[in-house]
Write a protein that holds these residues in place. Structure first.
Motif, PDB file in Angstrom:
ATOM      1  N   GLY A 296       0.668  -1.354  -0.079  1.00  0.00           N
ATOM      2  CA  GLY A 296       0.229   0.144  -0.148  1.00  0.00           C
ATOM      3  C   GLY A 296       0.502   0.872  -0.061  1.00  0.00           C
ATOM      4  N   GLY A 297       0.496   2.043  -1.021  1.00  0.00           N
ATOM      5  CA  GLY A 297       1.307   3.436  -0.696  1.00  0.00           C
ATOM      6  C   GLY A 297       2.443   3.025  -2.140  1.00  0.00           C
ATOM      7  N   MET A 298       3.076   4.144  -2.017  1.00  0.00           N
ATOM      8  CA  MET A 298       4.733   3.760  -3.419  1.00  0.00           C
ATOM      9  C   MET A 298       6.306   3.192  -1.922  1.00  0.00           C
ATOM     10  SD  MET A 298       5.316   8.354  -3.863  1.00  0.00           S
ATOM     11  CE  MET A 298       6.258   7.543  -5.068  1.00  0.00           C
ATOM     12  N   PRO A 299       6.694   2.777  -2.881  1.00  0.00           N
ATOM     13  CA  PRO A 299       7.449   1.366  -2.113  1.00  0.00           C
ATOM     14  C   PRO A 299       8.376   2.655  -1.618  1.00  0.00           C
ATOM     15  CG  PRO A 299       7.145   0.929  -5.110  1.00  0.00           C
ATOM     16  CD  PRO A 299       6.197   2.345  -4.236  1.00  0.00           C
ATOM     17  N   GLY A 300       8.791   1.812  -0.246  1.00  0.00           N
ATOM     18  CA  GLY A 300      10.327   2.688   0.383  1.00  0.00           C
ATOM     19  C   GLY A 300      10.129   3.781   0.934  1.00  0.00           C
ATOM     20  N   LYS A 301       8.551   4.027   1.048  1.00  0.00           N
ATOM     21  CA  LYS A 301       7.845   6.123   1.735  1.00  0.00           C
ATOM     22  C   LYS A 301       6.502   5.288   2.357  1.00  0.00           C
ATOM     23  CE  LYS A 301       9.782   9.837  -1.788  1.00  0.00           C
ATOM     24  NZ  LYS A 301       9.520  10.147  -2.683  1.00  0.00           N
ATOM     25  N   ILE A 302       6.795   6.366   3.108  1.00  0.00           N
ATOM     26  CA  ILE A 302       5.465   6.570   3.800  1.00  0.00           C
ATOM     27  C   ILE A 302       4.995   7.618   3.958  1.00  0.00           C
ATOM     28  CG2 ILE A 302       4.878   5.922   6.343  1.00  0.00           C
ATOM     29  CD1 ILE A 302       6.544   3.949   7.558  1.00  0.00           C
ATOM     30  N   SER A 303       4.163   7.721   3.845  1.00  0.00           N
ATOM     31  CA  SER A 303       3.061   9.284   3.987  1.00  0.00           C
ATOM     32  C   SER A 303       2.200   9.021   5.214  1.00  0.00           C
ATOM     33  CB  SER A 303       1.982   9.473   3.028  1.00  0.00           C
ATOM     34  OG  SER A 303       1.177   8.443   2.816  1.00  0.00           O
ATOM     35  N   TYR A 304       2.295  10.196   6.110  1.00  0.00           N
ATOM     36  CA  TYR A 304       1.617  10.767   6.569  1.00  0.00           C
ATOM     37  C   TYR A 304       0.863  12.258   6.853  1.00  0.00           C
ATOM     38  CZ  TYR A 304       5.182  13.407   7.964  1.00  0.00           C
ATOM     39  OH  TYR A 304       5.965  14.986   7.535  1.00  0.00           O
ATOM     40  N   GLU A 305       0.034  12.116   7.962  1.00  0.00           N
ATOM     41  CA  GLU A 305      -0.698  13.524   8.351  1.00  0.00           C
ATOM     42  C   GLU A 305      -1.399  13.950   9.543  1.00  0.00           C
ATOM     43  OE1 GLU A 305      -4.791  16.116   6.082  1.00  0.00           O
ATOM     44  OE2 GLU A 305      -4.419  13.900   4.899  1.00  0.00           O
ATOM     45  N   MET A 306      -0.971  14.777  10.254  1.00  0.00           N
ATOM     46  CA  MET A 306      -1.815  15.071  11.348  1.00  0.00           C
ATOM     47  C   MET A 306      -2.631  16.481  11.011  1.00  0.00           C
ATOM     48  SD  MET A 306       0.640  15.488  14.050  1.00  0.00           S
ATOM     49  CE  MET A 306       2.236  17.178  13.553  1.00  0.00           C
ATOM     50  N   THR A 307      -3.470  16.085  11.840  1.00  0.00           N
ATOM     51  CA  THR A 307      -4.443  17.423  12.201  1.00  0.00           C
ATOM     52  C   THR A 307      -4.896  17.330  13.085  1.00  0.00           C
ATOM     53  OG1 THR A 307      -6.046  15.731  11.134  1.00  0.00           O
ATOM     54  CG2 THR A 307      -5.547  16.802   9.786  1.00  0.00           C
ATOM     55  N   GLY A 308      -5.707  18.496  13.609  1.00  0.00           N
ATOM     56  CA  GLY A 308      -5.744  18.738  15.338  1.00  0.00           C
ATOM     57  C   GLY A 308      -6.209  20.449  15.064  1.00  0.00           C
ATOM     58  N   LYS A 309      -6.446  20.461  16.613  1.00  0.00           N
ATOM     59  CA  LYS A 309      -6.935  21.785  17.145  1.00  0.00           C
ATOM     60  C   LYS A 309      -6.816  22.222  17.982  1.00  0.00           C
ATOM     61  CE  LYS A 309     -11.425  20.202  18.522  1.00  0.00           C
ATOM     62  NZ  LYS A 309     -12.984  20.483  18.930  1.00  0.00           N
TER      63      LYS A 309
ATOM     64  N   LYS B 192       1.652  17.865   7.179  1.00  0.00           N
ATOM     65  CA  LYS B 192       1.195  16.293   6.291  1.00  0.00           C
ATOM     66  C   LYS B 192       2.857  16.113   5.414  1.00  0.00           C
ATOM     67  CE  LYS B 192      -0.653  17.578   2.659  1.00  0.00           C
ATOM     68  NZ  LYS B 192      -2.310  17.040   1.862  1.00  0.00           N
ATOM     69  N   GLY B 193       3.258  14.849   5.271  1.00  0.00           N
ATOM     70  CA  GLY B 193       4.558  14.772   4.086  1.00  0.00           C
ATOM     71  C   GLY B 193       5.145  12.956   3.978  1.00  0.00           C
ATOM     72  N   ASP B 194       5.891  13.014   4.004  1.00  0.00           N
ATOM     73  CA  ASP B 194       6.465  11.303   3.534  1.00  0.00           C
ATOM     74  C   ASP B 194       8.121  11.318   4.406  1.00  0.00           C
ATOM     75  OD1 ASP B 194       4.189  10.692   1.761  1.00  0.00           O
ATOM     76  OD2 ASP B 194       5.528  11.773   0.334  1.00  0.00           O
ATOM     77  N   PHE B 195       8.197  10.092   4.816  1.00  0.00           N
ATOM     78  CA  PHE B 195       8.820   9.779   5.020  1.00  0.00           C
ATOM     79  C   PHE B 195       9.725   8.384   4.459  1.00  0.00           C
ATOM     80  CE2 PHE B 195       6.718   8.699   8.492  1.00  0.00           C
ATOM     81  CZ  PHE B 195       7.839   7.341   8.226  1.00  0.00           C
ATOM     82  N   GLU B 196      11.439   8.707   3.762  1.00  0.00           N
ATOM     83  CA  GLU B 196      11.861   7.009   3.358  1.00  0.00           C
ATOM     84  C   GLU B 196      12.451   6.289   4.133  1.00  0.00           C
ATOM     85  OE1 GLU B 196      12.907   6.647  -0.165  1.00  0.00           O
ATOM     86  OE2 GLU B 196      12.139   8.564  -0.243  1.00  0.00           O
ATOM     87  N   LEU B 197      11.520   5.158   3.990  1.00  0.00           N
ATOM     88  CA  LEU B 197      12.096   3.555   4.974  1.00  0.00           C
ATOM     89  C   LEU B 197      13.285   3.167   4.880  1.00  0.00           C
ATOM     90  CD1 LEU B 197       8.727   1.383   4.064  1.00  0.00           C
ATOM     91  CD2 LEU B 197       9.492   2.702   6.724  1.00  0.00           C
ATOM     92  N   PRO B 198      13.889   2.685   5.645  1.00  0.00           N
ATOM     93  CA  PRO B 198      15.470   2.506   5.228  1.00  0.00           C
ATOM     94  C   PRO B 198      15.887   1.493   4.685  1.00  0.00           C
ATOM     95  CG  PRO B 198      14.666   2.486   7.776  1.00  0.00           C
ATOM     96  CD  PRO B 198      14.023   3.080   6.664  1.00  0.00           C
ATOM     97  N   THR B 199      16.903   1.084   3.734  1.00  0.00           N
ATOM     98  CA  THR B 199      16.518   0.437   3.295  1.00  0.00           C
ATOM     99  C   THR B 199      17.780  -0.457   3.495  1.00  0.00           C
ATOM    100  OG1 THR B 199      17.950   1.559   1.830  1.00  0.00           O
ATOM    101  CG2 THR B 199      15.355   1.559   0.890  1.00  0.00           C
ATOM    102  N   GLY B 200      19.224  -0.290   4.309  1.00  0.00           N
ATOM    103  CA  GLY B 200      20.003  -0.774   3.854  1.00  0.00           C
ATOM    104  C   GLY B 200      19.660  -2.273   4.364  1.00  0.00           C
ATOM    105  N   ALA B 201      18.550  -2.599   5.417  1.00  0.00           N
ATOM    106  CA  ALA B 201      18.687  -3.738   6.121  1.00  0.00           C
ATOM    107  C   ALA B 201      17.752  -4.923   4.813  1.00  0.00           C
ATOM    108  CB  ALA B 201      17.515  -3.890   7.397  1.00  0.00           C
ATOM    109  N   ALA B 202      16.710  -3.842   3.905  1.00  0.00           N
ATOM    110  CA  ALA B 202      16.625  -4.896   2.368  1.00  0.00           C
ATOM    111  C   ALA B 202      17.764  -5.075   1.776  1.00  0.00           C
ATOM    112  CB  ALA B 202      15.429  -4.278   2.630  1.00  0.00           C
ATOM    113  N   GLN B 203      18.612  -4.502   1.784  1.00  0.00           N
ATOM    114  CA  GLN B 203      19.279  -4.398   0.745  1.00  0.00           C
ATOM    115  C   GLN B 203      20.941  -5.195   1.045  1.00  0.00           C
ATOM    116  OE1 GLN B 203      20.521  -0.906  -1.319  1.00  0.00           O
ATOM    117  NE2 GLN B 203      18.550  -0.870  -1.771  1.00  0.00           N
TER     118      GLN B 203
END
Length: 138
Positions: free
Chosen positions: A97-110, A124-135
């Motif tokens: 689910g989502g783009m490979p190697g990336k996690i999208s997040y959103e924070m909303t509040g008041k 909101k934004g995206d952050f990269e998953l660490p790839t060293g362990a998988a490779q």
């Protein structure tokens, strides 16, 4: 009533706190920056965190205070993520689910204010998953 620039809200830190049974509890520290010429007074905070478009954790706090004009403050909000939400997120990541190697997040509040002075925020934004362990090679 004058138009306000939106508050800038980022996560300044996350600490584990005791939970009950099948839930994860965290104390989320929000850094709130006010780019306006007037302070923002608040009496209560609500927060929702989404990962990959799904609710991951929610929290509320009865904290009161003020974000000074052209200033910043850190507000602590305890949030809860159920084991079912965490399992759903993990399954979504494993099934691609989502783009490979990336996690999208959103924070909303008041930040709750009196009358019409409640201020809503979003980050909101995206952050990269660490790839060293998988490779890594055996």
């Amino acid at each position: 009533m004058t138009a306000r620039d939106p508050l800038q809200v980022t996560v300044a830190g996350v600490e584990p706190i005791p939970g009950e049974g099948m839930e994860l509890r965290m104390l989320v520290k929000l850094r709130v920056q006010n780019p306006n010429d007037t302070p923002v007074d608040y009496d209560g905070v609500a927060l929702e965190m989404e990962v990959q478009g799904r609710t991951f954790a929610t929290g509320v706090s009865d904290a009161t205070g003020s974000v000074p004009r052209f200033g910043e403050t850190v507000i602590e909000v305890p949030v809860t993520a159920s084991a079912f939400r965490m399992a759903r997120q993990a399954l979504g990541l494993m099934s691609g689910g989502g783009m490979p190697g990336k996690i999208s997040y959103e924070m909303t509040g008041k930040l709750n204010g009196s009358g019409f002075s409640t201020v809503r925020f979003q980050s909101k934004g995206d952050f990269e998953l660490p790839t060293g362990a998988a490779q890594a090679s055996p």
